[in-house]
Design an enzyme around this catalytic site. Structure first.
Site, PDB file in Angstrom:
ATOM      1  N   LYS A   1     -24.050 -28.445 -33.328  1.00  0.00           N
ATOM      2  CA  LYS A   1     -22.736 -27.898 -32.952  1.00  0.00           C
ATOM      3  C   LYS A   1     -22.895 -26.548 -32.256  1.00  0.00           C
ATOM      4  O   LYS A   1     -22.198 -26.247 -31.277  1.00  0.00           O
ATOM      5  CB  LYS A   1     -21.862 -27.767 -34.204  1.00  0.00           C
ATOM      6  CG  LYS A   1     -21.494 -29.120 -34.796  1.00  0.00           C
ATOM      7  CD  LYS A   1     -20.991 -28.994 -36.221  1.00  0.00           C
ATOM      8  CE  LYS A   1     -20.541 -30.333 -36.772  1.00  0.00           C
ATOM      9  NZ  LYS A   1     -20.345 -30.311 -38.238  1.00  0.00           N
TER      10      LYS A   1
ATOM     11  N   THR B   1     -15.443 -43.782 -41.126  1.00  0.00           N
ATOM     12  CA  THR B   1     -14.535 -42.700 -41.540  1.00  0.00           C
ATOM     13  C   THR B   1     -13.697 -42.217 -40.361  1.00  0.00           C
ATOM     14  O   THR B   1     -12.467 -42.094 -40.459  1.00  0.00           O
ATOM     15  CB  THR B   1     -15.358 -41.514 -42.092  1.00  0.00           C
ATOM     16  OG1 THR B   1     -16.174 -41.982 -43.159  1.00  0.00           O
ATOM     17  CG2 THR B   1     -14.458 -40.396 -42.597  1.00  0.00           C
ATOM     18  N   VAL B   2     -14.341 -41.937 -39.230  1.00  0.00           N
ATOM     19  CA  VAL B   2     -13.618 -41.367 -38.093  1.00  0.00           C
ATOM     20  C   VAL B   2     -12.914 -42.452 -37.276  1.00  0.00           C
ATOM     21  O   VAL B   2     -11.722 -42.324 -36.950  1.00  0.00           O
ATOM     22  CB  VAL B   2     -14.567 -40.545 -37.191  1.00  0.00           C
ATOM     23  CG1 VAL B   2     -13.776 -39.890 -36.062  1.00  0.00           C
ATOM     24  CG2 VAL B   2     -15.311 -39.482 -38.005  1.00  0.00           C
TER      25      VAL B   2
HETATM   26  P1  NDP Z   1     -19.507 -43.935 -40.471  1.00  0.00           P
HETATM   27  O1  NDP Z   1     -20.876 -44.209 -40.954  1.00  0.00           O
HETATM   28  O2  NDP Z   1     -18.396 -43.852 -41.437  1.00  0.00           O
HETATM   29  O3  NDP Z   1     -19.113 -45.035 -39.368  1.00  0.00           O
HETATM   30  C1  NDP Z   1     -20.019 -45.472 -38.397  1.00  0.00           C
HETATM   31  C2  NDP Z   1     -19.440 -46.704 -37.750  1.00  0.00           C
HETATM   32  O4  NDP Z   1     -20.335 -47.139 -36.723  1.00  0.00           O
HETATM   33  C3  NDP Z   1     -19.270 -47.897 -38.708  1.00  0.00           C
HETATM   34  O5  NDP Z   1     -18.005 -48.480 -38.502  1.00  0.00           O
HETATM   35  C4  NDP Z   1     -20.373 -48.860 -38.283  1.00  0.00           C
HETATM   36  O6  NDP Z   1     -20.018 -50.227 -38.422  1.00  0.00           O
HETATM   37  C5  NDP Z   1     -20.464 -48.544 -36.816  1.00  0.00           C
HETATM   38  N1  NDP Z   1     -21.730 -48.952 -36.237  1.00  0.00           N
HETATM   39  C6  NDP Z   1     -22.985 -48.702 -36.674  1.00  0.00           C
HETATM   40  N2  NDP Z   1     -23.887 -49.279 -35.858  1.00  0.00           N
HETATM   41  C7  NDP Z   1     -23.166 -49.914 -34.902  1.00  0.00           C
HETATM   42  C8  NDP Z   1     -23.516 -50.725 -33.801  1.00  0.00           C
HETATM   43  N3  NDP Z   1     -24.782 -50.972 -33.512  1.00  0.00           N
HETATM   44  N4  NDP Z   1     -22.530 -51.215 -33.029  1.00  0.00           N
HETATM   45  C9  NDP Z   1     -21.234 -50.963 -33.305  1.00  0.00           C
HETATM   46  N5  NDP Z   1     -20.828 -50.202 -34.354  1.00  0.00           N
HETATM   47  C10 NDP Z   1     -21.805 -49.701 -35.131  1.00  0.00           C
HETATM   48  O7  NDP Z   1     -19.619 -42.598 -39.613  1.00  0.00           O
HETATM   49  P2  NDP Z   1     -18.489 -41.497 -39.359  1.00  0.00           P
HETATM   50  O8  NDP Z   1     -17.222 -42.143 -38.977  1.00  0.00           O
HETATM   51  O9  NDP Z   1     -18.501 -40.522 -40.463  1.00  0.00           O
HETATM   52  O10 NDP Z   1     -19.113 -40.720 -38.097  1.00  0.00           O
HETATM   53  C11 NDP Z   1     -19.038 -41.240 -36.783  1.00  0.00           C
HETATM   54  C12 NDP Z   1     -19.409 -40.145 -35.811  1.00  0.00           C
HETATM   55  O11 NDP Z   1     -18.522 -39.046 -35.965  1.00  0.00           O
HETATM   56  C13 NDP Z   1     -20.809 -39.557 -36.004  1.00  0.00           C
HETATM   57  O12 NDP Z   1     -21.318 -39.182 -34.745  1.00  0.00           O
HETATM   58  C14 NDP Z   1     -20.552 -38.310 -36.838  1.00  0.00           C
HETATM   59  O13 NDP Z   1     -21.549 -37.330 -36.663  1.00  0.00           O
HETATM   60  C15 NDP Z   1     -19.258 -37.863 -36.230  1.00  0.00           C
HETATM   61  N6  NDP Z   1     -18.429 -37.001 -37.056  1.00  0.00           N
HETATM   62  C16 NDP Z   1     -18.116 -37.363 -38.333  1.00  0.00           C
HETATM   63  C17 NDP Z   1     -17.297 -36.576 -39.093  1.00  0.00           C
HETATM   64  C18 NDP Z   1     -16.943 -36.910 -40.489  1.00  0.00           C
HETATM   65  O14 NDP Z   1     -16.288 -36.086 -41.152  1.00  0.00           O
HETATM   66  N7  NDP Z   1     -17.304 -38.083 -41.001  1.00  0.00           N
HETATM   67  C19 NDP Z   1     -16.741 -35.327 -38.553  1.00  0.00           C
HETATM   68  C20 NDP Z   1     -17.110 -35.047 -37.180  1.00  0.00           C
HETATM   69  C21 NDP Z   1     -17.929 -35.851 -36.484  1.00  0.00           C
HETATM   70  P3  NDP Z   1     -19.749 -50.895 -39.882  1.00  0.00           P
HETATM   71  O15 NDP Z   1     -18.529 -50.206 -40.419  1.00  0.00           O
HETATM   72  O16 NDP Z   1     -19.492 -52.326 -39.573  1.00  0.00           O
HETATM   73  O17 NDP Z   1     -20.975 -50.647 -40.690  1.00  0.00           O
HETATM   74  N1  HSE Z   2     -21.258 -33.905 -41.545  1.00  0.00           N
HETATM   75  C1  HSE Z   2     -20.437 -33.036 -40.785  1.00  0.00           C
HETATM   76  C2  HSE Z   2     -20.013 -31.875 -41.652  1.00  0.00           C
HETATM   77  C3  HSE Z   2     -19.244 -33.770 -40.271  1.00  0.00           C
HETATM   78  O1  HSE Z   2     -20.136 -31.966 -42.881  1.00  0.00           O
HETATM   79  O2  HSE Z   2     -19.555 -30.869 -41.120  1.00  0.00           O
HETATM   80  C4  HSE Z   2     -18.397 -32.954 -39.333  1.00  0.00           C
HETATM   81  O3  HSE Z   2     -19.054 -32.724 -38.146  1.00  0.00           O
END
Ligand code: NDP
Ligand code: HSE
Length: 439
Positions: A207, A14-15
């Site tokens: 946070k 997502t991010v």
């Molecule tokens: P997702 O689950 O959508 O994405 C995680 C990504 O990490 C995927 O692309 C996955 O690969 C990849 N991944 C997992 N394991 C590995 C590995 N061993 N090596 C390389 N890549 C790997 O998570 P989000 O994008 O939602 O969140 C990412 C971070 O951002 C987290 O720390 C979350 O807490 C933080 N965050 C998220 C927010 C949100 O609104 N979603 C807001 C603020 C912070 P693949 O796609 O191939 O499975």
């Molecule tokens: N899971 C978190 C939330 C993502 O819902 O606020 C943003 O940090």
């Protein structure tokens, strides 16, 4: 023009994919305004064949995020995998060791290992930028670390988890179940990979630990935080709060308490007319009380675009300026937060009791409250069934729901009164207790 800032991104979910798209979309303005291009040159994720809905042509692919973190041909390592340990931690450590600046959205990692990582980064002269880790698109990290440096901050509080606020809002407005709202939040990309972090309050605690560090110079430490989540909040509570003039929000509160910092996360009833009560859906709000400036920032707390906005802002900072101390204070100066006991918390309380419907019940409840010097601001008893008894139809055997609102008292007194009421056998199930914040 200065040479491009070369970015390696681990995590394209997502991010991560949102960051790639935003950097592509905004590349011309970013180059003009920072004086250099900010280019994604390498990425890593688990599945190379997954469609990411972003252009990765010409970008080097790494199956191993650690190898990407060590790559000498990047300037900044962006960690968007998640998790407090495992590959995310190892890769950030490796990037620092390799002399790369780091940007991350990973609050769990920084809350648990922030001190060690900050020390390592500061020793190497590199930065760890983490605007995206707190309150999504709201620029609260920069605000506390830079803009409010002239203030002595007394308190930072707010709605820090988009998933929980989304769930509470939809349950209240549409009468939907907790489970279906959580399911929606997951589909929208708001929730953590393990949503128990959201609904059990730990994400808010992570946070809050980072905000407390920025505001008060304490070490981020989730263990120092009293944490309760929203799982126990029912439609009955949301309806009763509404009738009494409140909204229920999951708040994180960090406040000076003598030499220590009081840190707590729990569902809280706030008066409907307070601005924070109007903050709905995935929106977050952070209020800062400084001695010169008090302000509240409101904005999207989760989701791809909101979070990418914060990451891209960090990358533009790294393109133009040497990073500051990670938490705004040199890591060696950060002190333990201390842990003031929640039993000493003072305030009003909402108490919902499933009172056994027989003579003497009300008198017993009132007596135990009085024994603890608890004054009652209001007592509300409805017939059985929703709004305050749950979702089912009435039944003569059901207990009668009683809602008490107390004047200011202590947590300790409330817990003692409830224990005595339970021993008396006049309630049929464990009571619901929600702390109240009011003027
Ligand atoms: P997702 O689950 O959508 O994405 C995680 C990504 O990490 C995927 O692309 C996955 O690969 C990849 N991944 C997992 N394991 C590995 C590995 N061993 N090596 C390389 N890549 C790997 O998570 P989000 O994008 O939602 O969140 C990412 C971070 O951002 C987290 O720390 C979350 O807490 C933080 N965050 C998220 C927010 C949100 O609104 N979603 C807001 C603020 C912070 P693949 O796609 O191939 O499975
Ligand atoms: N899971 C978190 C939330 C993502 O819902 O606020 C943003 O940090």
């Amino acid at each position: 023009m200065a040479p491009p800032l070369r970015i390696g991104i681990a995590g394209l979910g997502t991010v991560g994919a949102g960051v790639v798209r935003m950097l592509a979309r905004r590349k011309d303005d970013i180059a003009t305004r920072t004086g250099r291009k900010v280019e994604v040159v390498a990425v890593s994720a688990r599945d190379r064949n997954r469609n990411r809905d972003c252009d990765l042509s010409g970008v080097r692919w790494f199956d191993d995020a650690l190898a990407l973190a060590r790559d000498p041909d990047i300037d900044v390592f962006v960690e968007l995998i998640g998790g407090s340990d495992g590959i995310a931690k190892a890769a950030v450590e490796a990037a620092i060791e390799a002399g790369h600046d780091v940007a991350t959205a990973n609050k769990a990692l920084l809350a648990h290992h922030g001190v060690a990582l900050a020390r390592a980064a500061e020793a190497k002269g590199v930065g760890i930028a983490f605007e995206a880790a707190v309150a999504g698109g709201i620029p609260i990290v920069k605000t506390l670390r830079e803009a409010l440096l002239g203030n002595r901050v007394e308190r930072v509080s707010g709605i820090l988890n988009g998933t929980c606020n989304y769930i509470l809002t939809r349950m209240k407005d549409e009468g939907l179940s907790f489970e279906s709202c959580l399911d929606q939040a997951q589909q929208l990309g708001y929730a953590e990979a393990d949503p128990t972090f959201d609904v059990d309050g730990f994400d808010t605690a992570h946070k809050l630990a980072l905000l407390a560090s920025l505001a008060f110079g304490v070490q981020p430490d989730p263990e120092a935080i009293h944490v309760e989540g929203i799982r126990s909040i029912t439609l009955a509570d949301l309806d009763a709060a509404d009738e009494l003039g409140y909204r229920i929000k999951l708040l994180g509160v960090a406040a000076r308490s003598g030499e220590a910092v009081e840190l707590r996360v729990h569902p809280t009833m706030v008066p409907k007319h307070w601005p924070i009560a109007q903050v709905s859906g995935v929106t977050n709000a952070v209020a800062v009380d400084g001695d010169a400036v008090a302000l509240t920032l409101v904005g999207p707390g989760a989701g791809g675009d909101a979070t990418a906005s914060a990451v891209v802002g960090d990358l533009c900072d790294l393109a133009t300026a040497r990073p500051r101390a990670v938490f705004g204070w040199p890591a060696v100066n950060l002190r333990p937060a201390g842990k003031p006991a929640i039993q000493r918390h003072e305030g009003g309380y909402y108490i919902r009791l499933a009172a056994v419907d027989r003579p003497g019940t009300a008198a017993a409840i009132a007596r135990h409250m009085a024994e603890q010097n608890i004054s009652l601001e209001s007592i509300m008893q409805h017939r059985r069934g929703r709004p305050h008894g749950g979702d089912r139809a009435d039944s003569a055997e059901d207990p009668a729901p009683v809602v008490l609102i107390t004047y200011a008292t202590t947590e300790d007194a409330v817990r003692r009164a409830i224990a005595a009421i339970e021993i008396d056998g006049v309630i049929a199930s464990p009571p619901q207790v929600i702390r109240i914040e009011k003027d």
